[in-house]
Each structure stands twice: as structure tokens, then as C-alpha cells.
Design an enzyme around this catalytic site. Sequence first.
Site, PDB file in Angstrom:
ATOM      1  N   SER A  27      87.806  47.526  16.293  1.00 46.68           N
ATOM      2  CA  SER A  27      87.456  46.117  16.140  1.00 46.68           C
ATOM      3  C   SER A  27      87.209  45.467  17.504  1.00 46.68           C
ATOM      4  O   SER A  27      86.340  45.906  18.248  1.00 46.68           O
ATOM      5  CB  SER A  27      88.560  45.397  15.354  1.00 46.68           C
TER       6      SER A  27
ATOM      7  N   ASP B 206      83.442  46.395   4.855  1.00 48.50           N
ATOM      8  CA  ASP B 206      84.136  45.552   5.839  1.00 48.50           C
ATOM      9  C   ASP B 206      83.725  44.093   5.640  1.00 48.50           C
ATOM     10  O   ASP B 206      82.551  43.744   5.774  1.00 48.50           O
ATOM     11  CB  ASP B 206      83.776  46.020   7.259  1.00 48.50           C
TER      12      ASP B 206
ATOM     13  N   HIS C 280      87.936  46.840   6.619  1.00 48.04           N
ATOM     14  CA  HIS C 280      88.199  46.723   8.064  1.00 48.04           C
ATOM     15  C   HIS C 280      89.469  47.503   8.389  1.00 48.04           C
ATOM     16  O   HIS C 280      90.551  46.936   8.568  1.00 48.04           O
ATOM     17  CB  HIS C 280      88.339  45.249   8.444  1.00 48.04           C
TER      18      HIS C 280
END
Length: 329
Positions: free
Chosen positions: A215, A270, A302
Site C-alpha cells: 500500500s 480492492d 486490500h
Amino acid sequence: MYVCIYLCIYLFILNVKPPAFQTRLQRLRSVSAVAPQPGCARRPRDAPLPAGRYEEPAGAGSSCWAGPGPARGRLWAGPSRAEGGRRRRRAAGMAAPGALQRSVVLPAGRHSASLIFLHGSGDTGQGARTWIKQILNQDMAFQHIKVIYPTAPARPYTPMKGAFSTVWFDRYKISNECPEHIESIDSMCRGLTDLINDEVKNGIAKNRILIGGFSMGGGMAMHLAYRFHQDLAGVFALSSFLNKDSAVYQTLKKTKSILPELFQCHGTADELVLYSWGEETNKMLKSLGVSTSLHTFPNLNHELNRTEIEKLKTWILNKLPIEAAETNE
């Protein structure tokens, strides 16, 4: 009778006390009344302490005192120079100076390469290591590669309304449409450069160092490698993206050197960092000369999964193979 005389004399002295005595008495009365000092704003007795204003120890200059007593007797004159400096750095999204905390998985054999894994927003290095360990049922470990999980320093994070969080940089919002918070990104690049330099001092060549993350960690790694350390072995970005007008793109438009390879993974489900953002990042970097790969994971949100980590490990060993000298040992 003598008592009456003494009493009269005492009352007379009180009424005709000299000016010097009057002045001293007035000063004592003003202190006992806890009068505000110049430049200080007195906090009401029942008001809560201003958040963060009493972090400094007594006498360090962050508070004014009007004599001894508990916190109710404190007078707030604003932060000291040191505290004010810290606040300005935090407001600018800059990391406080000092080495980053880190969790390290040492190689089983001779150390000849290094991997830096940057966690996502709000996590820690130890947290990222534990997460991967839970997925693999063991540490992500290698015979010759040291794995380093640093922790981002806590800073105000705008998407959380300014609350402090362990993030690599600030964002105006989680979107690929808005400008980057370049000041905080560059500040963290300096801190992570120190980490890379530590490995170089330990005898590891930069072309034997990989950096990447999950991320926000992947976004941070792309800034660090493609803008400041184009001689690294490679970059990986898991569920990550760059903003549409990223400084990375601006730098690469002016670059003609060979660039680190990018390994990307992204889940199609996601909902925080959209798959389309990662896909667009991949296409932009490829158009600017980066050798890229994008591994798509249907129905993955995610998060990380075992298949993704196993693919990453294969790529890592391809980029950082055991050197011939080690094989013969």
C-alpha cells in the site's frame, strides 16, 4: 493599660507604613493571587489542559509557572522553542530526526544482499513482519538476504483528520487525482536513504538491495527508488499506486539511465486502493522506460495472500541470487 498603648502604636504603624514596605506588600499580594505573567494567558481553573501543551518536563520552557502547586496553577505561554520546532516539523509532515526503528530477519548464511519492506499506513515494521509470518506460517527468510522491516515515525495524517499515525508521508486524501504531499515524501526519502546507506556501509552494494512494500509502503518505495536511488536492484509495490501528476513521472521524463525493475501485485476487489489506480501506475512507468510486471489477483481486497507472497519471493531470488562464491562455500 500597656496593652492599649501597644495596640495603638501597632495600628499607627500599619496606617503610616513607608512606601518601600507598601511596594513589597503589594508584590507579595500579587504573587499570592497568582497574577498572570507578561506574555502568559491564564488557564481557567476548571478548564482542561490544552492538548499536547504539557509534554515538556517542568522548567523546560513549555509552560509558565506562577509559583508551586498542581497543574491548575500553571500559566500557558505557548510552546517553547524546542516544542514549537517539533510542532512545525509535524505540521509540515516532516519526520523527526533519528534512526528508524526496525524489525530484522537475518539470513541463515552469509549476508550478501538486503531487502527493505515498508509497511502500509498505520502499521509498523513488526506488524508487517508478523502479518507475512501468519500468511506463510514462518518468517519470509532467505539464506543470504537480510530482510528489514522499518517503522515509519508517527506524524499527523490528513485523511484521519490530523490524528497521529505511523505513515511514510501525508496525503491530502486517498485518491490518485489530488496533488502529492511532496514535502513529507521528500523528508521520508532522506530518512530511508540513511537506511540504505547503513547497508552499503555493511558491505552491501546498492545493486544488491531491493525496496518495496504494501500500500503506502509501495508508493514510498517507488518515490525513493525512481527519484533518488535508480541504481537499486529493483522495486516491488503490493496494492500500491502513484498519483496522476506524481513527481516520480516528472523525474523519469528527464532520465535516460537504466531503471530498477518494478514488480507489482494488485487485487481486483480492492476498494481502498482501486485496481485501476495500480494498473494506471504500471502503464505510466512502463511508458517512461521502467521494466514492469503486474500480477492481478481476482477477488482479492486490500490485503496480502500466500500466492502473492510466494510470487514475490520467487522474484526476489531472481533479482538477488546467491553469489557464486557463496555457492562454493
